[in-house]
Design a protein around this motif. Structure first.
Motif, PDB file in Angstrom:
ATOM      1  N   ILE A  35     -48.347 -51.916   3.813  1.00  0.00           N
ATOM      2  CA  ILE A  35     -50.011 -51.897   3.223  1.00  0.00           C
ATOM      3  C   ILE A  35     -50.050 -52.446   3.738  1.00  0.00           C
ATOM      4  N   TYR A  36     -49.851 -53.857   3.933  1.00  0.00           N
ATOM      5  CA  TYR A  36     -50.354 -55.180   4.039  1.00  0.00           C
ATOM      6  C   TYR A  36     -50.850 -55.456   5.582  1.00  0.00           C
ATOM      7  N   THR A  43     -55.493 -54.331   8.945  1.00  0.00           N
ATOM      8  CA  THR A  43     -55.694 -53.752  10.277  1.00  0.00           C
ATOM      9  C   THR A  43     -57.419 -52.628   9.792  1.00  0.00           C
ATOM     10  N   ALA A  44     -57.639 -52.288   9.091  1.00  0.00           N
ATOM     11  CA  ALA A  44     -58.579 -51.903   8.538  1.00  0.00           C
ATOM     12  C   ALA A  44     -59.448 -52.787   8.099  1.00  0.00           C
ATOM     13  N   TYR A  45     -59.468 -54.162   7.868  1.00  0.00           N
ATOM     14  CA  TYR A  45     -60.498 -55.521   7.875  1.00  0.00           C
ATOM     15  C   TYR A  45     -60.823 -55.161   9.185  1.00  0.00           C
ATOM     16  N   GLN A  46     -59.851 -55.220  10.605  1.00  0.00           N
ATOM     17  CA  GLN A  46     -59.920 -56.057  11.215  1.00  0.00           C
ATOM     18  C   GLN A  46     -61.059 -54.865  11.501  1.00  0.00           C
ATOM     19  N   LYS A  47     -61.354 -53.269  11.703  1.00  0.00           N
ATOM     20  CA  LYS A  47     -61.568 -52.652  12.398  1.00  0.00           C
ATOM     21  C   LYS A  47     -62.903 -52.934  11.343  1.00  0.00           C
ATOM     22  N   LEU A  48     -63.153 -52.726  10.936  1.00  0.00           N
ATOM     23  CA  LEU A  48     -64.630 -53.143   9.355  1.00  0.00           C
ATOM     24  C   LEU A  48     -64.701 -52.035   9.012  1.00  0.00           C
ATOM     25  N   GLN A  49     -63.502 -51.409   8.766  1.00  0.00           N
ATOM     26  CA  GLN A  49     -63.425 -50.820   7.154  1.00  0.00           C
ATOM     27  C   GLN A  49     -63.270 -51.226   5.783  1.00  0.00           C
ATOM     28  N   PHE A  50     -64.264 -51.867   5.255  1.00  0.00           N
ATOM     29  CA  PHE A  50     -64.670 -52.861   4.527  1.00  0.00           C
ATOM     30  C   PHE A  50     -63.542 -52.218   3.413  1.00  0.00           C
ATOM     31  N   LYS A  73     -62.282 -49.037   3.169  1.00  0.00           N
ATOM     32  CA  LYS A  73     -60.741 -49.165   3.103  1.00  0.00           C
ATOM     33  C   LYS A  73     -59.545 -50.048   3.086  1.00  0.00           C
ATOM     34  N   SER A  74     -59.561 -51.443   3.505  1.00  0.00           N
ATOM     35  CA  SER A  74     -59.076 -51.800   3.638  1.00  0.00           C
ATOM     36  C   SER A  74     -58.949 -52.506   1.575  1.00  0.00           C
ATOM     37  N   ILE A  75     -60.135 -52.773   1.105  1.00  0.00           N
ATOM     38  CA  ILE A  75     -60.130 -53.314  -0.250  1.00  0.00           C
ATOM     39  C   ILE A  75     -59.450 -52.054  -1.483  1.00  0.00           C
ATOM     40  N   GLN A  76     -59.024 -50.694  -1.273  1.00  0.00           N
ATOM     41  CA  GLN A  76     -58.757 -49.744  -1.650  1.00  0.00           C
ATOM     42  C   GLN A  76     -56.756 -50.502  -1.443  1.00  0.00           C
ATOM     43  N   LEU A  77     -56.586 -50.770  -0.419  1.00  0.00           N
ATOM     44  CA  LEU A  77     -55.430 -51.205   0.524  1.00  0.00           C
ATOM     45  C   LEU A  77     -54.831 -52.306  -0.734  1.00  0.00           C
ATOM     46  N   TYR A  78     -55.841 -53.799  -0.166  1.00  0.00           N
ATOM     47  CA  TYR A  78     -55.561 -54.422  -1.875  1.00  0.00           C
ATOM     48  C   TYR A  78     -55.067 -54.140  -2.505  1.00  0.00           C
ATOM     49  N   GLU A  79     -55.981 -53.631  -3.288  1.00  0.00           N
ATOM     50  CA  GLU A  79     -55.961 -53.833  -4.901  1.00  0.00           C
ATOM     51  C   GLU A  79     -54.831 -52.517  -4.726  1.00  0.00           C
ATOM     52  N   LYS A  80     -53.987 -51.713  -4.365  1.00  0.00           N
ATOM     53  CA  LYS A  80     -53.056 -50.791  -3.870  1.00  0.00           C
ATOM     54  C   LYS A  80     -51.834 -51.475  -4.687  1.00  0.00           C
ATOM     55  N   LEU A  81     -51.820 -52.778  -3.438  1.00  0.00           N
ATOM     56  CA  LEU A  81     -50.906 -53.884  -2.674  1.00  0.00           C
ATOM     57  C   LEU A  81     -50.055 -54.992  -4.463  1.00  0.00           C
ATOM     58  N   LEU A  82     -51.559 -55.214  -5.821  1.00  0.00           N
ATOM     59  CA  LEU A  82     -52.163 -56.156  -6.032  1.00  0.00           C
ATOM     60  C   LEU A  82     -51.454 -54.472  -7.796  1.00  0.00           C
ATOM     61  N   LYS A  83     -51.813 -54.089  -7.460  1.00  0.00           N
ATOM     62  CA  LYS A  83     -51.739 -52.716  -8.598  1.00  0.00           C
ATOM     63  C   LYS A  83     -49.756 -52.391  -8.429  1.00  0.00           C
ATOM     64  N   GLU A  84     -49.463 -53.129  -7.517  1.00  0.00           N
ATOM     65  CA  GLU A  84     -48.278 -52.751  -7.894  1.00  0.00           C
ATOM     66  C   GLU A  84     -47.136 -53.951  -7.392  1.00  0.00           C
ATOM     67  N   ASP A  85     -47.901 -55.281  -7.904  1.00  0.00           N
ATOM     68  CA  ASP A  85     -47.203 -56.459  -7.998  1.00  0.00           C
ATOM     69  C   ASP A  85     -47.101 -57.437  -7.271  1.00  0.00           C
ATOM     70  N   LEU A 127     -58.438 -59.679  -0.190  1.00  0.00           N
ATOM     71  CA  LEU A 127     -59.283 -58.804  -0.958  1.00  0.00           C
ATOM     72  C   LEU A 127     -60.881 -59.211  -0.820  1.00  0.00           C
ATOM     73  N   GLY A 128     -60.938 -61.329  -1.214  1.00  0.00           N
ATOM     74  CA  GLY A 128     -61.524 -61.700  -1.604  1.00  0.00           C
ATOM     75  C   GLY A 128     -62.943 -61.468  -0.188  1.00  0.00           C
ATOM     76  N   ASN A 129     -62.638 -61.781   0.740  1.00  0.00           N
ATOM     77  CA  ASN A 129     -62.972 -61.756   2.560  1.00  0.00           C
ATOM     78  C   ASN A 129     -63.585 -60.346   2.443  1.00  0.00           C
ATOM     79  N   ALA A 130     -63.360 -59.249   2.177  1.00  0.00           N
ATOM     80  CA  ALA A 130     -63.648 -57.690   2.640  1.00  0.00           C
ATOM     81  C   ALA A 130     -64.408 -57.191   1.310  1.00  0.00           C
ATOM     82  N   TYR A 131     -64.412 -57.829  -0.290  1.00  0.00           N
ATOM     83  CA  TYR A 131     -65.990 -57.645  -1.197  1.00  0.00           C
ATOM     84  C   TYR A 131     -66.572 -58.385  -0.938  1.00  0.00           C
ATOM     85  N   PHE A 132     -66.725 -59.791  -0.197  1.00  0.00           N
ATOM     86  CA  PHE A 132     -68.138 -60.343   0.769  1.00  0.00           C
ATOM     87  C   PHE A 132     -68.252 -59.704   2.469  1.00  0.00           C
ATOM     88  N   LYS A 133     -67.619 -58.874   2.969  1.00  0.00           N
ATOM     89  CA  LYS A 133     -68.388 -58.447   3.866  1.00  0.00           C
ATOM     90  C   LYS A 133     -68.740 -56.818   3.540  1.00  0.00           C
TER      91      LYS A 133
END
Length: 256
Positions: A30-31, A36-43, A45-57, A67-73
């Protein structure tokens, strides 16, 4: 019978290790997808995936930072600041996080001047961030044992020279142990006792009391960092950097 028990335990342990390994591999997958989503400027999608990681501890400084970078972009500066602050809590010396947090903070509408700290408090806070609270606790334990050792040498020492050396060592270690105890306590407070939060509402009036009928004291905007002092039902008592205090609804903030 013993062989059967050992076999069952072995099977159970193998299954547990396999499950943990599978979970870690899934987290890494997932990470990588999020990166990869962030590098493709799919911010989004990358936010959803990083948040999913955090929800799964899967909590780490890198996940919070990315995640901060993705939210900033994506233009959500309050969430960016929140996650940069969480990344700093895990890794206080990360220069990239510190730099990006400063950039994101420029987007915050509220420009609040800090109340000047007394010089010794500033030194203690800086020292407390050099190591983790666990490391400071370990140092304190080592110094305490050295102090006890010096005291023992002073008591059982036969020669005057030995007693002098032990006495001088005791004095030095008493000062070091006392100072380290203060720093260790402050480090623990920063990491586990002091609570801070980021305002998520676009703008919010800070009240004089924890209810809607309270007087409006001042207004704050999203992205502003506040200290949490107290809580009453769904209201939090907060303090901002200049020392001003008031009450606001808990739903308008997220804890760091």
């Amino acid at each position: 019978m013993k062989k059967l028990i050992v076999s069952i335990l072995f099977v159970f342990l193998s299954a547990s290790v396999g499950a943990i390994g599978q979970t870690i591999n899934e987290g890494q997958k997932i990470y990588q997808e999020a990166n990869t989503a962030y590098q493709k400027l799919q911010f989004e999608k990358s936010i959803q995936l990083y948040e999913k990681l955090l929800k799964e501890d899967f909590h780490s400084s890198d996940v919070f930072y990315n995640l901060g970078n993705a939210y900033f972009k994506n233009g959500n500066f309050a969430k960016a600041i929140l996650n940069y602050e969480r990344a700093l809590k895990s890794n206080p010396d990360d220069e990239d996080v510190i730099f990006n947090l400063k950039i994101a903070s420029l987007k915050v509408a509220d420009k609040i001047e800090n109340v000047p700290e007394i010089f010794y408090k500033k030194w203690i806070n800086k020292l407390s961030l050099i190591f983790s609270s666990a490391s400071w606790a370990t140092i304190l334990i080592i110094l305490s044992w050295l102090l006890f050792g010096s005291a023992a040498f002073y008591i059982v020492g036969q020669s005057i020279a030995t007693k002098k050396i032990a006495f001088i060592s005791m004095l030095g270690l008493i000062l070091l142990t006392s100072g380290t105890a203060i720093i260790a306590y402050r480090s623990h407070a920063i990491n586990y006792v002091d609570q801070k939060a980021i305002i998520m509402a676009t703008s919010v009036y800070i009240k004089s009391s924890p209810d809607e009928k309270g007087n409006d004291l001042f207004i704050l905007h999203e992205g502003t960092k506040v200290d949490l002092l107290d809580q009453l039902n769904n209201w939090h008592k907060i303090r901002i950097a200049n020392g001003s205090v008031g009450w606001m609804k808990s739903e308008d903030i997220e804890k760091i």
